[in-house]
Design an enzyme around this catalytic site. Structure first.
Site, PDB file in Angstrom:
ATOM      1  N   TYR A  67       0.816  -1.220   0.000  1.00 56.50           N
ATOM      2  CA  TYR A  67       0.000   0.000   0.000  1.00 56.50           C
ATOM      3  C   TYR A  67       0.848   1.268   0.000  1.00 56.50           C
ATOM      4  O   TYR A  67       0.336   2.362  -0.208  1.00 56.50           O
ATOM      5  CB  TYR A  67      -0.946   0.000   1.202  1.00 56.50           C
ATOM      6  CG  TYR A  67      -2.077  -0.982   1.065  1.00 56.50           C
ATOM      7  CD1 TYR A  67      -3.160  -0.702   0.242  1.00 56.50           C
ATOM      8  CD2 TYR A  67      -2.059  -2.199   1.737  1.00 56.50           C
ATOM      9  CE1 TYR A  67      -4.204  -1.602   0.104  1.00 56.50           C
ATOM     10  CE2 TYR A  67      -3.098  -3.109   1.601  1.00 56.50           C
ATOM     11  CZ  TYR A  67      -4.170  -2.803   0.789  1.00 56.50           C
ATOM     12  OH  TYR A  67      -5.202  -3.707   0.648  1.00 56.50           O
ATOM     13  N   HIS A 106      -5.881  -1.591   9.108  1.00 56.43           N
ATOM     14  CA  HIS A 106      -5.591  -1.876   7.706  1.00 56.43           C
ATOM     15  C   HIS A 106      -5.304  -0.593   6.935  1.00 56.43           C
ATOM     16  O   HIS A 106      -6.020   0.401   7.074  1.00 56.43           O
ATOM     17  CB  HIS A 106      -6.763  -2.622   7.066  1.00 56.43           C
ATOM     18  CG  HIS A 106      -6.357  -3.422   5.879  1.00 56.43           C
ATOM     19  ND1 HIS A 106      -6.325  -2.896   4.611  1.00 56.43           N
ATOM     20  CD2 HIS A 106      -5.927  -4.705   5.771  1.00 56.43           C
ATOM     21  CE1 HIS A 106      -5.906  -3.826   3.765  1.00 56.43           C
ATOM     22  NE2 HIS A 106      -5.662  -4.934   4.444  1.00 56.43           N
ATOM     23  N   PRO A 107      -4.263  -0.592   6.108  1.00 52.71           N
ATOM     24  CA  PRO A 107      -3.801   0.645   5.465  1.00 52.71           C
ATOM     25  C   PRO A 107      -4.450   0.977   4.128  1.00 52.71           C
ATOM     26  O   PRO A 107      -4.020   1.916   3.449  1.00 52.71           O
ATOM     27  CB  PRO A 107      -2.309   0.369   5.268  1.00 52.71           C
ATOM     28  CG  PRO A 107      -2.247  -1.099   5.018  1.00 52.71           C
ATOM     29  CD  PRO A 107      -3.335  -1.713   5.888  1.00 52.71           C
ATOM     30  N   CYS A 108      -5.502   0.262   3.734  1.00 53.74           N
ATOM     31  CA  CYS A 108      -6.026   0.431   2.379  1.00 53.74           C
ATOM     32  C   CYS A 108      -6.601   1.823   2.127  1.00 53.74           C
ATOM     33  O   CYS A 108      -6.703   2.250   0.978  1.00 53.74           O
ATOM     34  CB  CYS A 108      -7.081  -0.632   2.077  1.00 53.74           C
ATOM     35  SG  CYS A 108      -8.498  -0.620   3.185  1.00 53.74           S
ATOM     36  N   ARG A 109      -6.982   2.577   3.172  1.00 50.01           N
ATOM     37  CA  ARG A 109      -7.563   3.903   2.969  1.00 50.01           C
ATOM     38  C   ARG A 109      -6.610   5.036   3.328  1.00 50.01           C
ATOM     39  O   ARG A 109      -6.933   6.210   3.117  1.00 50.01           O
ATOM     40  CB  ARG A 109      -8.836   4.064   3.807  1.00 50.01           C
ATOM     41  CG  ARG A 109      -9.798   2.901   3.745  1.00 50.01           C
ATOM     42  CD  ARG A 109     -10.313   2.637   2.361  1.00 50.01           C
ATOM     43  NE  ARG A 109     -11.138   3.724   1.860  1.00 50.01           N
ATOM     44  CZ  ARG A 109     -11.735   3.702   0.686  1.00 50.01           C
ATOM     45  NH1 ARG A 109     -11.578   2.664  -0.107  1.00 50.01           N
ATOM     46  NH2 ARG A 109     -12.465   4.722   0.288  1.00 50.01           N
TER      47      ARG A 109
END
Length: 313
Positions: free
Chosen positions: A209, A261-264
């Site tokens: 990411y 979680h780093p998705c955003r």
């Protein structure tokens, strides 16, 4: 079912991260992602202004070649958590949907702070005052949930323009933590149950990411590891098993830890960068982790970790 999905997804992302080339050219201003070199610069800046955070090497067998051996990730230990999330006052009016199009209903800032100055005046200049971030490890920033929980729901722009970056002078002397952790046998009943927990927090660089990633592991008042279900009590319920999952730390041995979680992260940071630019300012990449720690507080509002509160936009 959600746990099974998260496990499968986690394994797939491990493979994807392994295959993803290391980002070498800065895309911070364009997309909100950072290179390993920019992660190091932001980490050095955090350590300088918030000495409770330190670099660590982790296990030798898990060293990432794109980071220095002695600067694999950041950590801060024995962070106090005085109460559970369910003990915080909460109403629907305090919710702010950070992102709506992620398939999970958005990133909800359950304990969103409102009533702060708007972007017109605030997004003019970035200043940083270092005296209150703790030149020693005796000072830890306090979550300001007592006075700022009132107000109407705000949208993403309100969150980025003010809620993430408000001023807050509150600090707490951690010398009081030891006293607070002493058994209170004379109180009796439920009041005798000690509420204080502590957490170890870690920030790693996620190569897939291309953003920082927060990890946490909790202990009870006797420094015994908390079960996953107990750690979930200290996480906003809107994020449990969605934004926050249980995974293995990339640099440390088991047990697994909670991870935001780093998705955003890159998308949120990009919008903050744009907000600053619209006000005539410029957000330096060295500020990344200070702001990152600010917006992930929505996920763990009762864990009182250290980050510079004295920067304004």
């Amino acid at each position: 079912m959600q746990n099974v999905f998260n496990t499968v997804k986690g394994k797939a992302l491990e493979v994807a991260e392994y295959l993803t080339p290391v980002l070498k050219e800065s895309k911070f201003k364009e997309t909100g992602v950072i290179t390993p070199e920019e992660f190091l610069a932001a980490g050095d800046h955090l350590v300088h202004h918030c000495p409770t955070w330190q670099w660590s090497a982790g296990e030798e067998s898990k060293i990432k070649p794109y980071l220095p051996n002695d600067k694999q990730f950041l950590m801060t230990k024995n962070v106090p958590c005085y109460k559970r999330c369910k003990q915080m006052e909460y109403s629907d009016e305090q919710e702010a949907i950070i992102e709506e199009d992620d398939g999970d209903g958005g990133w909800v800032d359950t304990f969103h702070h409102t009533g702060l100055s708007g972007v017109t005046e605030a997004v003019k200049e970035i200043t940083l005052e270092t005296q209150d971030c703790g030149k020693t490890t005796d000072n830890i920033a306090v979550c300001d949930d007592d006075d700022d929980d009132e107000g109407e729901a705000a949208d993403m722009e309100d969150y980025e323009e003010s809620g993430l970056l408000e001023n807050d002078d509150a600090t707490v002397d951690t010398s009081k933590i030891k006293e607070a952790c002493k058994p209170k046998a004379d109180l009796g009943g439920e009041d005798a149950i000690l509420q204080t927990r502590t957490y170890d927090l870690y920030i790693t660089y996620d190569k897939y990411y291309q953003t920082p990633r927060l990890w946490l592991f909790g202990y009870d008042e006797q420094r015994r590891p908390l079960a996953v279900e107990n750690m979930y009590e200290d996480i906003s319920q809107d994020h449990v098993k969605k934004t926050v999952t249980i995974e293995n730390h990339p640099h440390l041995p088991p047990p697994p830890m909670c991870s935001v979680h780093p998705c955003r992260h890159a998308e949120v940071m990009k919008k903050i960068i744009e907000t600053v630019a619209e006000g005539g300012g410029e957000l330096g990449v060295h500020m990344y982790l200070l702001i990152f720690l600010k917006f992930v507080q929505a996920v763990i509002p009762t864990i009182e970790y250290d980050y510079t509160r004295h920067f304004t936009m």
